[in-house]
Write a protein that holds these residues in place. Structure first.
Motif, PDB file in Angstrom:
ATOM      1  N   PHE A   1       0.824  -1.206   0.000  1.00 13.06           N
ATOM      2  CA  PHE A   1       0.000   0.000   0.000  1.00 13.06           C
ATOM      3  C   PHE A   1       0.863   1.263   0.000  1.00 13.06           C
ATOM      4  O   PHE A   1       0.642   2.188  -0.782  1.00 13.06           O
ATOM      5  CB  PHE A   1      -0.921  -0.004   1.231  1.00 13.06           C
ATOM      6  CG  PHE A   1      -2.013   1.036   1.187  1.00 13.06           C
ATOM      7  CD1 PHE A   1      -3.317   0.686   0.858  1.00 13.06           C
ATOM      8  CD2 PHE A   1      -1.744   2.371   1.473  1.00 13.06           C
ATOM      9  CE1 PHE A   1      -4.333   1.646   0.811  1.00 13.06           C
ATOM     10  CE2 PHE A   1      -2.745   3.338   1.422  1.00 13.06           C
ATOM     11  CZ  PHE A   1      -4.043   2.976   1.095  1.00 13.06           C
ATOM     12  N   ALA A   2       1.857   1.303   0.877  1.00 18.65           N
ATOM     13  CA  ALA A   2       2.670   2.519   1.036  1.00 18.65           C
ATOM     14  C   ALA A   2       3.387   2.877  -0.261  1.00 18.65           C
ATOM     15  O   ALA A   2       3.475   4.049  -0.634  1.00 18.65           O
ATOM     16  CB  ALA A   2       3.683   2.331   2.158  1.00 18.65           C
ATOM     17  N   LYS A   3       3.858   1.861  -0.961  1.00 13.74           N
ATOM     18  CA  LYS A   3       4.610   2.091  -2.192  1.00 13.74           C
ATOM     19  C   LYS A   3       3.675   2.500  -3.330  1.00 13.74           C
ATOM     20  O   LYS A   3       3.941   3.458  -4.054  1.00 13.74           O
ATOM     21  CB  LYS A   3       5.349   0.801  -2.559  1.00 13.74           C
ATOM     22  CG  LYS A   3       6.529   0.993  -3.478  1.00 13.74           C
ATOM     23  CD  LYS A   3       7.292  -0.322  -3.600  1.00 13.74           C
ATOM     24  CE  LYS A   3       8.355  -0.254  -4.680  1.00 13.74           C
ATOM     25  NZ  LYS A   3       8.986  -1.571  -4.849  1.00 13.74           N
ATOM     26  N   VAL A   4       2.579   1.766  -3.461  1.00 14.64           N
ATOM     27  CA  VAL A   4       1.650   2.033  -4.564  1.00 14.64           C
ATOM     28  C   VAL A   4       1.052   3.437  -4.442  1.00 14.64           C
ATOM     29  O   VAL A   4       0.935   4.161  -5.428  1.00 14.64           O
ATOM     30  CB  VAL A   4       0.536   0.962  -4.596  1.00 14.64           C
ATOM     31  CG1 VAL A   4      -0.622   1.387  -5.501  1.00 14.64           C
ATOM     32  CG2 VAL A   4       1.113  -0.374  -5.060  1.00 14.64           C
ATOM     33  N   TYR A   5       0.715   3.847  -3.208  1.00 15.41           N
ATOM     34  CA  TYR A   5       0.073   5.154  -3.033  1.00 15.41           C
ATOM     35  C   TYR A   5       1.039   6.214  -2.513  1.00 15.41           C
ATOM     36  O   TYR A   5       0.629   7.324  -2.208  1.00 15.41           O
ATOM     37  CB  TYR A   5      -1.140   5.025  -2.110  1.00 15.41           C
ATOM     38  CG  TYR A   5      -2.230   4.165  -2.700  1.00 15.41           C
ATOM     39  CD1 TYR A   5      -2.992   4.624  -3.777  1.00 15.41           C
ATOM     40  CD2 TYR A   5      -2.479   2.889  -2.215  1.00 15.41           C
ATOM     41  CE1 TYR A   5      -3.984   3.830  -4.341  1.00 15.41           C
ATOM     42  CE2 TYR A   5      -3.466   2.086  -2.767  1.00 15.41           C
ATOM     43  CZ  TYR A   5      -4.214   2.562  -3.830  1.00 15.41           C
ATOM     44  OH  TYR A   5      -5.190   1.769  -4.386  1.00 15.41           O
ATOM     45  N   ASN A   6       2.321   5.836  -2.374  1.00  9.05           N
ATOM     46  CA  ASN A   6       3.340   6.812  -2.010  1.00  9.05           C
ATOM     47  C   ASN A   6       3.067   7.466  -0.649  1.00  9.05           C
ATOM     48  O   ASN A   6       3.077   8.690  -0.509  1.00  9.05           O
ATOM     49  CB  ASN A   6       3.403   7.875  -3.110  1.00  9.05           C
ATOM     50  CG  ASN A   6       4.822   8.364  -3.328  1.00  9.05           C
ATOM     51  OD1 ASN A   6       5.775   7.803  -2.772  1.00  9.05           O
ATOM     52  ND2 ASN A   6       4.968   9.415  -4.110  1.00  9.05           N
ATOM     53  N   ILE A   7       2.794   6.638   0.345  1.00  9.74           N
ATOM     54  CA  ILE A   7       2.446   7.126   1.684  1.00  9.74           C
ATOM     55  C   ILE A   7       3.639   6.954   2.622  1.00  9.74           C
ATOM     56  O   ILE A   7       4.333   5.943   2.568  1.00  9.74           O
ATOM     57  CB  ILE A   7       1.240   6.333   2.253  1.00  9.74           C
ATOM     58  CG1 ILE A   7       0.063   6.331   1.272  1.00  9.74           C
ATOM     59  CG2 ILE A   7       0.830   6.869   3.619  1.00  9.74           C
ATOM     60  CD1 ILE A   7      -0.499   7.679   0.948  1.00  9.74           C
TER      61      ILE A   7
END
Lengths: 283, 283, 283
Positions: free
Chosen positions: C262-268
């Motif tokens: 999630f963090a990588k895909v949405y850049n969080i």
């Protein structure tokens, strides 16, 4: 007397995950020696988990309890089991294919389904995403420290073990050997296969003579590597950065670059779609 | 009573390698405490292995057995040894330069060649690529648990220890110091050298006054860094991301960026071709 | 009887740092079990250190001694402390914010300032950059092995604990929940927050019904994510690579992609400038 407890996961070691598992185990069984197999299995990669486990267990004493948590189905209704190998080792794991290569290598004798209602860590009822801590290591620590007997984890497992689709190694009619590429050995990038090393006898080949052997790799039936490599006892028998074929430390055929990274240089991966073929070169 | 067994390799921790070694050790010597020094030595980097070992041994009790396996020559006829330091520590290693910095730092008193015919792990005769498991940890565990005496590993080693080519630190005639860059400290990127910290006395420099010092780095005799840096007791004495020179935790001069990565920012590596020079700035 | 000693640092495991600390501890207290929490805290990241520690301690027995060394101020005049939680755990750490989330989660009962003049490792007087080895683990090993009492480390700490700036979780008037993104769980890339999972009751939402929930993420007050996600008990309840919202294994709300990052895909990322908002979707 307690047995050792050996942990394998895909959790990495940066987060709190592994230390929470060890805290649970140490709280339950303070005299049980706790070891890491690895926590760097590629996330969700059951194939890598199964192969790594299968190739490590036999170096530990009979009775050692392994907890393996590569568990993409955590919190769903997937089955959790404790299995006894013919060699007397115990593996606690989700039943998702992890056991398949262990069964092939060591043989599995008994499997019991973990009764989650009885064996969840007290206080963990509201958590559904960390069964490594709340179920598997909890059961593993009780088994290793003999506070729980294997048969007490739950009812016998009645179904066949879930299998990974791995093409079997075979001897080809035209003086060749074929098998699957079953892993890439980090950090070196060596290729390992399921072709038994001693099948070279069928080809009348010995590494002591350093013969050239014809090596092909296919990915989804497309050739991606096709070269004559020297068959040698170990890496240092060829020049640095040169490719070689050798017998690996688990008794199968492997490919490597001496002090280089074969997988990276030739862009090779592993799995059921990666096939290795070896042919004798007839003058 | 058993001594501790401390393992260092370039195997990484993702694969089965380290866990197989520990299984062999635990099977032989179940009461021997087993520790990791590191398994992240850069693959085949004997220089890093030797320096890391030399800078760690003294913090362990005399009698501790270290098994070091950075072994590009595995399976060839390279020599395997067990060495006793003047401080009473034992190191089991391929004789390939790994011992050189240990000898310089602690002094080596006795070395014996491991008789591979007698001390290979039973059942390992057909394997030639994993002597970490099949020879070094096997001998190390027997030594740590006193099941084998040092002199029983084999005949005394008669040759001089293989040396790495490291330019010696020296005091330059024009009020300067010179030495080699011997390592980059991960994960911070600090530069470490072999220039003794207390040689600053020769330059009449003390970090307590925060003097500016002229710092040069040369790679293959080409200057790659040339700045005046503040000499301070620790990182936090300069602004964040600013460079500094300091005495490191092994008594040598080091360079760092406060909360930054000196090696990355200035593109510095280590080895015999990387030279550090320090000059006093005379007003 | 000795307590366990658990080590957490941002040193990584490639270098000699952790092994030197363990050598010091083992030399002082050879029967004290030594464990790693993690050594992969992002360098100098006190926020990650504090959260990781707070979420791990409770799984270890009361009395366990934790040594935490994420210490950008090493060698400066920052304060070093030993703290006792209400749960009976001890933490040895620089007083730099590391304790803040431990205090919030478990409560801190007593804190003592480590008297560096009395408790520095003998022989370490000339070193200023490695207090993990020369001060913290030295004191920690003595505490764990009962060779030193907590009150003997130094005088009581009189100041308030240094706090990290973390926006408190709150229930919003328009049927919503808001809190901070407090971490990214490696290696999966799951987002974790400080919004208590059981606050979903206030919104009359249960994961058992798989309701859609409106999820917003703001970075520095700019919206960066704004979608309706399914609230489910665990990852496998949605299709692979699809996002979900769930209750994490520490009782807070989390976001993930099933078998994705999630963090990588949405850049969080995480920290005080990253805000998570949850709203009930009213038909």
């Amino acid at each position: 007397m307690t047995q050792a407890l050996v942990l394998m996961t895909d959790f990495g070691v940066r987060e709190r995950f592994v230390a929470s598992m060890k805290g649970v185990a140490y709280s339950l069984a303070p005299t049980t020696p706790i070891f890491d197999l690895t926590h760097e299995i590629a996330p969700f990669n059951i194939w890598e988990a199964s192969r790594t486990l299968a190739h490590t267990i036999a170096y530990w004493p009979s009775g050692t309890v392994f907890v393996s948590v590569v568990d993409p189905g955590v919190g769903t209704d997937r089955t959790s089991v404790a299995a006894l190998t013919k060699t007397g080792h115990i593996i606690v794991t989700p039943e998702n294919g992890t056991l398949s290569q262990v069964d092939k290598k060591l043989g599995i004798k008994e499997i019991y389904v973990i009764d989650q209602g009885r064996h969840l860590r007290p206080g963990a009822e509201q958590f559904h995403t960390f069964h490594g801590r709340d179920l598997y290591v909890y059961v593993g620590a009780l088994l290793a420290s003999k506070q729980l007997k294997l048969k007490e984890v739950g009812r016998p497992y009645q179904k066949p073990i879930i299998q990974l689709q791995i093409p079997e190694a075979e001897i080809l009619p035209d003086v060749g050997l074929q098998g699957a590429i079953t892993g890439i050995e980090h950090p070196y990038g060596n290729i390992i296969s399921n072709i038994p090393y001693d099948w070279l006898d069928a080809l009348e080949l010995s590494p002591n003579n350093h013969p050239l052997v014809h090596v092909k790799i296919q990915h989804q039936e497309i050739p991606v590597f096709n070269e004559a490599l020297m068959l040698v006892p170990s890496f240092g028998f060829v020049t640095e950065q040169k490719p070689l074929i050798y017998g690996d430390s688990e008794g199968c055929l492997g490919l490597a670059l001496n002090q280089g990274d074969f997988a990276k240089v030739y862009n090779i991966e592993f799995g059921e779609k990666w096939i290795l073929q070896i042919h004798k070169i007839i003058d």
